[in-house]
Write a protein that holds these residues in place. Structure first.
Motif, PDB file in Angstrom:
ATOM      1  N   GLN A 174     -12.531  -6.273  -5.474  1.00 38.54           N
ATOM      2  CA  GLN A 174     -11.255  -6.219  -6.180  1.00 38.54           C
ATOM      3  C   GLN A 174     -10.275  -7.253  -5.640  1.00 38.54           C
ATOM      4  OE1 GLN A 174      -9.584  -2.263  -6.499  1.00 38.54           O
ATOM      5  NE2 GLN A 174     -11.600  -1.346  -6.860  1.00 38.54           N
ATOM      6  N   PHE A 175     -10.321  -7.450  -4.312  1.00 34.70           N
ATOM      7  CA  PHE A 175      -9.400  -8.427  -3.715  1.00 34.70           C
ATOM      8  C   PHE A 175      -9.709  -9.833  -4.207  1.00 34.70           C
ATOM      9  CE2 PHE A 175      -8.698 -11.606  -0.364  1.00 34.70           C
ATOM     10  CZ  PHE A 175      -7.328 -11.524  -0.253  1.00 34.70           C
ATOM     11  N   TYR A 222      -7.112  -2.697 -11.667  1.00 35.51           N
ATOM     12  CA  TYR A 222      -7.759  -1.959 -10.584  1.00 35.51           C
ATOM     13  C   TYR A 222      -8.416  -0.682 -11.106  1.00 35.51           C
ATOM     14  CZ  TYR A 222      -5.088  -5.113  -7.596  1.00 35.51           C
ATOM     15  OH  TYR A 222      -4.554  -6.231  -6.999  1.00 35.51           O
ATOM     16  N   ALA A 244       0.834  -1.203   0.000  1.00 34.18           N
ATOM     17  CA  ALA A 244       0.000   0.000   0.000  1.00 34.18           C
ATOM     18  C   ALA A 244       0.873   1.259   0.000  1.00 34.18           C
ATOM     19  CB  ALA A 244      -0.917  -0.010   1.224  1.00 34.18           C
ATOM     20  N   LYS A 256      -1.739  -2.416 -12.770  1.00 34.49           N
ATOM     21  CA  LYS A 256      -2.664  -1.477 -12.144  1.00 34.49           C
ATOM     22  C   LYS A 256      -3.883  -1.197 -13.012  1.00 34.49           C
ATOM     23  CE  LYS A 256       0.887   0.872  -9.409  1.00 34.49           C
ATOM     24  NZ  LYS A 256       1.548   2.171  -9.106  1.00 34.49           N
ATOM     25  N   SER A 308     -16.031  -2.639  -5.325  1.00 35.95           N
ATOM     26  CA  SER A 308     -15.516  -2.311  -3.997  1.00 35.95           C
ATOM     27  C   SER A 308     -14.128  -2.934  -3.808  1.00 35.95           C
ATOM     28  CB  SER A 308     -16.467  -2.833  -2.923  1.00 35.95           C
ATOM     29  OG  SER A 308     -16.525  -4.254  -2.958  1.00 35.95           O
ATOM     30  N   LYS A 309     -13.450  -2.524  -2.730  1.00 37.84           N
ATOM     31  CA  LYS A 309     -12.127  -3.063  -2.429  1.00 37.84           C
ATOM     32  C   LYS A 309     -12.184  -4.568  -2.162  1.00 37.84           C
ATOM     33  CE  LYS A 309      -9.847   0.802  -2.725  1.00 37.84           C
ATOM     34  NZ  LYS A 309      -8.839   1.017  -3.800  1.00 37.84           N
ATOM     35  N   VAL A 310     -13.249  -5.004  -1.500  1.00 38.68           N
ATOM     36  CA  VAL A 310     -13.397  -6.434  -1.215  1.00 38.68           C
ATOM     37  C   VAL A 310     -13.561  -7.215  -2.519  1.00 38.68           C
ATOM     38  CG1 VAL A 310     -14.822  -8.174  -0.074  1.00 38.68           C
ATOM     39  CG2 VAL A 310     -14.392  -5.974   1.054  1.00 38.68           C
ATOM     40  N   THR A 316      -6.952  -9.383  -7.065  1.00 41.36           N
ATOM     41  CA  THR A 316      -5.728  -9.628  -6.304  1.00 41.36           C
ATOM     42  C   THR A 316      -5.491 -11.114  -6.055  1.00 41.36           C
ATOM     43  OG1 THR A 316      -6.025  -7.500  -5.189  1.00 41.36           O
ATOM     44  CG2 THR A 316      -4.475  -9.050  -4.207  1.00 41.36           C
ATOM     45  N   ASN A 365     -12.296   0.155 -10.657  1.00 47.74           N
ATOM     46  CA  ASN A 365     -12.789   1.388 -10.048  1.00 47.74           C
ATOM     47  C   ASN A 365     -13.809   2.082 -10.950  1.00 47.74           C
ATOM     48  OD1 ASN A 365     -11.285   1.240  -7.654  1.00 47.74           O
ATOM     49  ND2 ASN A 365      -9.471   2.109  -8.654  1.00 47.74           N
TER      50      ASN A 365
END
Length: 297
Positions: free
Chosen positions: A202-203, A189, A102, A186, A198-200, A207, A193
């Motif tokens: 995306q993970f 991501y 991060a 990147k 959401s970040k969850v 990821t 976006n």
């Protein structure tokens, strides 16, 4: 014809130089890995008579080993140690890797701090943790106001050893996973976006699939290391410790049979059993990885 002969001669010279370059590695594998394994396999069918002399006794060592309750207890201890250390270690390593990936200040310092346990001597690390787990003046009991015999209580000694193993390896595994995370483009991501993911999401959708090959390699390494655990248990738990049977691994039992009891044949049989166990776990991993490891770029 002459031109073809020259090219053929050049190709042979290049091939010979290739063999010369890989010869040290091949010789090392044969001398340090393959030949000792062959000797161990043969010794597992023999009785050690002392001074390098052996007597062939067939399957007697294996029969005695499979009839030994201590052997099955050591096998379960090894499996239990893997269950305690591998899933938790992988989760924490991935978490640390994501935090280090991060945008935070001083990432280099944090990476160094997390990696420090790997460069510390295992004996020093174990000694510090024995002080931490000490029932009388250990900082852990003092901090929580409890009195737990972490090293001598058979119910918690394996957990204590697992904590030390996870703490010691988390930095190294995190560095490997960090390299996998940094290889993710990147653009994935950015597109997520734009789509409002959401970040969850995306993970789990970006990821985790993209880092899964690195995660798979780390899992194999950690499982093999956990099955072969010896030095940590040897330094954490003394032979006179009443909880030794609750934490004794296969490699620790091999040490006791080979170098304490002097039964090299039985010790070799335990090693062969451990190799088969590692092979079985590896095969299961390679079969299972087809369902969750993503190699698509």
């Amino acid at each position: 014809m002459n031109k073809g002969a020259k090219l053929s001669a050049a190709a042979r010279r290049e091939e010979n130089w290739g063999w010369i370059m890989v010869a040290p590695t091949i010789i090392g594998l044969l001398v340090l890995n393959l030949w000792p394994f062959v000797q161990t396999l043969y010794t597992s069918f023999c009785e050690h008579l002392g001074f390098g002399h052996y007597k062939f006794i067939g399957l007697e060592n294996y029969i005695n080993m499979f009839q030994n309750a201590e052997f099955w207890k050591a096998t379960w201890n090894t499996v239990y140690f893997c269950i305690l250390t591998v899933p938790v270690g992988l989760f924490l390593s991935l978490l640390v890797a994501m935090l280090l990936n991060a945008k935070i200040k001083g990432k280099g310092v944090f990476r160094t701090i997390f990696f420090l346990p790997m460069v510390c001597a295992p004996a020093a690390v174990t000694m510090v943790w024995r002080w931490i787990f000490n029932a009388d003046y250990g900082i852990l009991n003092q901090m929580f106001g409890i009195h737990v015999n972490w090293i001598t209580d058979s119910k918690v000694v394996m957990i204590a050893c697992a904590v030390v193993a996870i703490w010691s390896n988390i930095g190294y595994d995190a560095v490997l996973l960090l390299a996998g995370l940094q290889n993710i483009s990147k653009s994935y991501y950015e597109a997520a976006n734009i789509d409002g993911a959401s970040k969850v999401t995306q993970f789990f959708q970006i990821t985790l699939p993209m880092v899964s090959p690195t995660l798979f390699v780390v899992m194999i390494m950690r499982l093999m290391a956990s099955v072969k655990v010896y030095d940590l248990i040897y330094m954490m738990v003394e032979e006179t410790n009443p909880a030794i049977t609750s934490v004794q691994s296969l490699m620790y039992l091999f040490y006791r049979e080979s170098f304490v009891a002097g039964s090299r044949g039985m010790g070799s049989a335990i090693v062969i059993w451990t190799v088969l166990l590692i092979g079985l776990v590896t095969v299961i991993q390679f079969i299972g990885q087809k369902k969750w490891v993503n190699y698509d770029v």
